[in-house]
Design an enzyme around this catalytic site. Structure first.
Site, PDB file in Angstrom:
ATOM      1  N   CYS A 103      42.884  36.461  45.222  1.00  0.00           N
ATOM      2  CA  CYS A 103      44.076  37.292  45.008  1.00  0.00           C
ATOM      3  C   CYS A 103      45.305  36.838  45.790  1.00  0.00           C
ATOM      4  CB  CYS A 103      43.764  38.744  45.359  1.00  0.00           C
ATOM      5  SG  CYS A 103      42.599  39.483  44.195  1.00  0.00           S
ATOM      6  N   ASN A 111      49.878  43.054  48.155  1.00  0.00           N
ATOM      7  CA  ASN A 111      49.187  41.800  48.494  1.00  0.00           C
ATOM      8  C   ASN A 111      50.092  40.859  49.270  1.00  0.00           C
ATOM      9  OD1 ASN A 111      46.751  42.536  47.535  1.00  0.00           O
ATOM     10  ND2 ASN A 111      46.704  41.155  45.798  1.00  0.00           N
TER      11      ASN A 111
HETATM   12  P1  NAD Z   1      36.831  37.403  37.161  1.00  0.00           P
HETATM   13  O1  NAD Z   1      37.246  36.028  36.787  1.00  0.00           O
HETATM   14  O2  NAD Z   1      35.707  37.615  38.116  1.00  0.00           O
HETATM   15  O3  NAD Z   1      36.455  38.219  35.824  1.00  0.00           O
HETATM   16  C1  NAD Z   1      37.190  38.203  34.657  1.00  0.00           C
HETATM   17  C2  NAD Z   1      36.212  38.348  33.477  1.00  0.00           C
HETATM   18  O4  NAD Z   1      36.955  38.585  32.287  1.00  0.00           O
HETATM   19  C3  NAD Z   1      35.378  37.098  33.212  1.00  0.00           C
HETATM   20  O5  NAD Z   1      34.007  37.453  33.246  1.00  0.00           O
HETATM   21  C4  NAD Z   1      35.805  36.651  31.816  1.00  0.00           C
HETATM   22  O6  NAD Z   1      34.749  36.083  31.060  1.00  0.00           O
HETATM   23  C5  NAD Z   1      36.265  37.957  31.220  1.00  0.00           C
HETATM   24  N1  NAD Z   1      37.174  37.841  30.074  1.00  0.00           N
HETATM   25  C6  NAD Z   1      38.304  37.115  29.976  1.00  0.00           C
HETATM   26  N2  NAD Z   1      38.889  37.328  28.775  1.00  0.00           N
HETATM   27  C7  NAD Z   1      38.113  38.219  28.110  1.00  0.00           C
HETATM   28  C8  NAD Z   1      38.197  38.847  26.836  1.00  0.00           C
HETATM   29  N3  NAD Z   1      39.211  38.625  25.999  1.00  0.00           N
HETATM   30  N4  NAD Z   1      37.227  39.713  26.485  1.00  0.00           N
HETATM   31  C9  NAD Z   1      36.205  39.961  27.309  1.00  0.00           C
HETATM   32  N5  NAD Z   1      36.088  39.406  28.544  1.00  0.00           N
HETATM   33  C10 NAD Z   1      37.025  38.544  28.933  1.00  0.00           C
HETATM   34  O7  NAD Z   1      38.149  38.115  37.681  1.00  0.00           O
HETATM   35  P2  NAD Z   1      38.270  39.299  38.785  1.00  0.00           P
HETATM   36  O8  NAD Z   1      38.154  38.749  40.149  1.00  0.00           O
HETATM   37  O9  NAD Z   1      37.400  40.433  38.371  1.00  0.00           O
HETATM   38  O10 NAD Z   1      39.802  39.704  38.581  1.00  0.00           O
HETATM   39  C11 NAD Z   1      40.235  40.394  37.423  1.00  0.00           C
HETATM   40  C12 NAD Z   1      41.646  40.893  37.673  1.00  0.00           C
HETATM   41  O11 NAD Z   1      41.642  41.865  38.726  1.00  0.00           O
HETATM   42  C13 NAD Z   1      42.634  39.816  38.111  1.00  0.00           C
HETATM   43  O12 NAD Z   1      43.892  40.109  37.564  1.00  0.00           O
HETATM   44  C14 NAD Z   1      42.666  39.968  39.613  1.00  0.00           C
HETATM   45  O13 NAD Z   1      43.884  39.531  40.170  1.00  0.00           O
HETATM   46  C15 NAD Z   1      42.527  41.462  39.765  1.00  0.00           C
HETATM   47  N6  NAD Z   1      41.971  41.896  41.046  1.00  0.00           N
HETATM   48  C16 NAD Z   1      40.923  41.205  41.589  1.00  0.00           C
HETATM   49  C17 NAD Z   1      40.376  41.642  42.799  1.00  0.00           C
HETATM   50  C18 NAD Z   1      39.240  40.883  43.436  1.00  0.00           C
HETATM   51  O14 NAD Z   1      38.946  41.143  44.609  1.00  0.00           O
HETATM   52  N7  NAD Z   1      38.575  39.973  42.738  1.00  0.00           N
HETATM   53  C19 NAD Z   1      40.890  42.785  43.439  1.00  0.00           C
HETATM   54  C20 NAD Z   1      41.927  43.479  42.835  1.00  0.00           C
HETATM   55  C21 NAD Z   1      42.463  43.021  41.636  1.00  0.00           C
END
Ligand code: NAD
Length: 433
Positions: free
Chosen positions: A262, A210
Site C-alpha cells: 500500500c 497512507n
Molecule cells: P490482492 O492482489 O491480494 O487481491 C486482488 C484480487 O482481485 C486478486 O485475487 C485478483 O485475482 C482479483 N481480481 C482482479 N480482478 C478481478 C475481477 N474482475 N473479478 C474477480 N476478481 C478479480 O489485492 P489486495 O491486497 O487485497 O488489495 C485490494 C485493494 O485494497 C487495493 O486497492 C489495495 O490498495 C487496497 N487495500 C489493501 C490493503 C492491504 O493491506 N493489502 C489494505 C487496505 C486497502
C-alpha cells in the site's frame, strides 16, 4: 444484507469473511480459479492470522461461499469491488484496469436498486468513472456508487476490520447511506464511528491517511540517521516525542524504509493525482524519494558492518516479508537490500517464517534456509530485516559459535545493543549510536 465481494485477496477475503461473520449473506468472487478452488477446500491462499477459522465458520454457517462467476449479483443489495490497484508502469498512477473491468462485468447483471461499493484504494474521481461505465453499459440500471475505503493492516486484518477506528462512507445518495448503515450496523455496538462524506472526499481520505503514515515513518528514519551521527538514541527520541498526544507513539519505529502493498504505490498515486490537478505535494514527493533511497542504502550499512569488505562474504538475512504476520512480499525492503548485497558480490541466504514461497517468486540467486540457525551457520553477518516474533529471542550463544564472524545488523532494533555486544558480537542497528 446480500453482498457480493469481487476479489478474494488480502482485503476482499477478509472483508467477505467478516461480513459473513456479522450475519450477512456473502458471495466472494475471484477470477483466479486456483484461489477459488483452494478456498472451496478450506485452504486459505494467503497468510493472515485466524482467517482460516473465520472462513471455515462462515462457510459452515451457509453465509459465505466462493465462486468464479457473478451470477449472484442480481440478488445483491451491495457489490463490493476489492480488486488490486497496483502502480501503473511508467508514471506511478494507480492502474485502474481491474476496477474498470469489474464495473463492466457488474453492469449488465444488476437487478433492482444495487450499491456498487469501491473498497479498493482508488484515486479521486474513480467513483465517477465507475458510475459512467455502468450507465454506459446498462442505461436502465438502478444503482449508486459508494466509496468505502479499507484501512485494515495485513497481519491484524480481522481485528482491524471488526474494530475499526472509523468507517468512511463516501456518497450523497440517501438510499446508499441507508444500505451502508445496515451493512455496518453490527459495528455500532463497538461504537465505531461512521463518517459520511462526499465520494471524492472519501477517496482522498484513504490516500491522505497512507501518505501521512508513510511520512511519519520516513521522518523518524531521517531522525535516526541524525541520531547515529550525533550520538543519540532514536528509540528514546521516538518515545520522547510520541508521548505527546499531538504526535502519538505509533509509526515512529525507525527501520529500513517502508514497503508493502500500500504505502509505496499509494504515495506514488497520490503524488501523480496531485500533479494531474496542477498541485505539487512536495512533502509526499520528498517522502517517496527519501524512502526509495533509504531502502537502497541499507546494503551499504551491512557492507559497513564488515568494514566494506563484503565481496565473496556470506550474508544471512532474517525476514523477507515487508512486515511480520504476513506472507506479502510486495515492495518489501528485503528485495532492495538483497539486490544491493548481490551487487556488492556477497552471497545471500535467507529465512522467513511464512514468506518463503512468495519470496521465491521475487528473489533469485539466493539460498533459502529452513530456520534462523541454519541461515546463520557459517555466515559473515546476520541481518534482521523483518521483526518476526521468532527472531526476538534467538540463542545468541549458539549463533555466535556457528557464524564465521559474529556480526549482527539489526535493521528493526529488536535487540538491546548492550545484550548483543556482551554476547560477543559486533552489532549495528538503526539510529542508536
Ligand atoms: P490482492 O492482489 O491480494 O487481491 C486482488 C484480487 O482481485 C486478486 O485475487 C485478483 O485475482 C482479483 N481480481 C482482479 N480482478 C478481478 C475481477 N474482475 N473479478 C474477480 N476478481 C478479480 O489485492 P489486495 O491486497 O487485497 O488489495 C485490494 C485493494 O485494497 C487495493 O486497492 C489495495 O490498495 C487496497 N487495500 C489493501 C490493503 C492491504 O493491506 N493489502 C489494505 C487496505 C486497502
Amino acid at each position: 444484507m446480500r453482498i457480493v465481494m469481487i476479489g478474494a485477496g488480502y482485503v476482499g477475503l477478509v472483508s467477505a469473511a467478516c461480513f459473513a461473520d456479522f450475519g450477512h449473506d456473502v458471495t466472494c468472487v475471484d477470477k483466479d480459479c486456483e484461489k477459488i478452488a483452494a478456498l472451496n477446500q478450506y485452504r486459505i491462499p494467503i497468510f493472515e492470522p485466524d482467517l482460516d477459522k473465520l472462513v471455515e465458520s462462515g462457510v459452515n454457517s451457509g453465509r459465505l461461499r466462493f465462486g468464479v462467476d457473478l451470477s449472484d449479483i442480481g440478488e445483491a443489495d451491495a457489490v463490493f469491488i476489492a480488486v488490486g490497484t497496483p502502480s501503473r508502469r511508467g508514471d506511478g498512477h494507480a492502474d485502474l484496469s481491474y476496477v474498470h473491468a469489474a464495473a463492466r462485468e457488474i453492469a449488465g447483471l444488476l437487478e433492482g436498486f444495487t450499491l456498487i461499493v469501491t473498497k479498493s484504494t482508488v484515486p479521486v474521481g474513480t467513483g465517477d468513472e465507475v458510475e459512467r461505465i455502468i450507465k454506459e453499459t446498462n442505461p436502465e440500471a438502478d444503482f449508486a456508487v459508494v466509496a468505502n475505503p479499507e484501512f485494515l493492516r495485513e497481519g491484524a486484518a480481522i481485528r482491524d476490520f471488526q474494530h475499526p477506528d472509523r468507517i468512511v462512507v463516501g456518497t450523497d445518495d440517501e438510499r446508499a447511506k441507508k444500505v451502508m448503515g445496515q451493512i455496518y450496523r453490527p459495528l455500532y455496538l463497538n461504537q465505531a464511528p461512521i463518517l459520511y462524506t462526499s465520494r471524492r472526499t472519501a477517496e482522498l481520505i484513504k490516500y491522505a491517511a497512507n501518505a501521512f503514515l508513510a511520512t511519519k515513518i520516513t521522518f523518524i528514519n531521517e531522525i535516526a540517521d541524525l541520531a547515529e551521527r550525533v550520538g543519540a538514541n532514536v528509540q528514546d527520541v521516538a518515545r520522547g516525542i510520541g508521548l505527546d498526544n499531538r504526535i502519538g507513539a505509533k509509526f515512529l519505529h525507525a527501520g529500513p524504509g517502508y514497503g508493502g502493498s500500500c504505502f509505496p504505490k499509494d504515495t506514488r498515486a497520490l503524488s501523480k493525482t496531485a500533479l494531474d490537478y496542477g498541485v505539487q505535494l512536495r512533502v509526499v514527493e520528498a517522502t517517496l524519494t527519501v524512502n526509495e533511497i533509504r531502502k537502497r542504502t541499507m546494503s551499504r550499512k551491512v557492507s559497513g558492518a564488515l568494514d566494506n569488505d563484503i565481496r565473496g562474504k556470506t550474508i544471512a538475512v532474517l525476514g523477507l516479508t515487508f512486515k511480520p504476520d504476513t506472507d506479502d512480499m510486495r515492495e518489501a525492503p528485503s528485495i532492495a537490500l538483497i539486490a544491493g548485497l548481490l551487487d556488492f558480490g556477497a552471497k545471500v541466504r535467507a529465512h522467513d517464517p511464512v514468506g518463503m514461497e512468495q519470496a521465491k517468486k521475487e528473489l533469485s540467486d539466493i539460498e533459502f534456509c529452513d530456520d534462523p540457525y541454519a541461515c546463520a551457520r557459517g555466515a559473515d553477518a546476520l541481518v534482521i530485516v523483518t521483526e518476526w516474533r521468532q527472531f526476538r529471542a534467538l540463542d545468541l550463544e549458539r549463533i555466535r559459535t556457528d557464524m564465521a564472524t559474529p556480526v549482527i545488523v539489526d535493521l528493526r532494533n529488536i535487540y538491546r545493543p548492550e545484550d548483543v555486544r556482551s554476547a560477543g558480537f559486533r552489532y549495528e542497528s538503526i539510529g542508536r549510536a
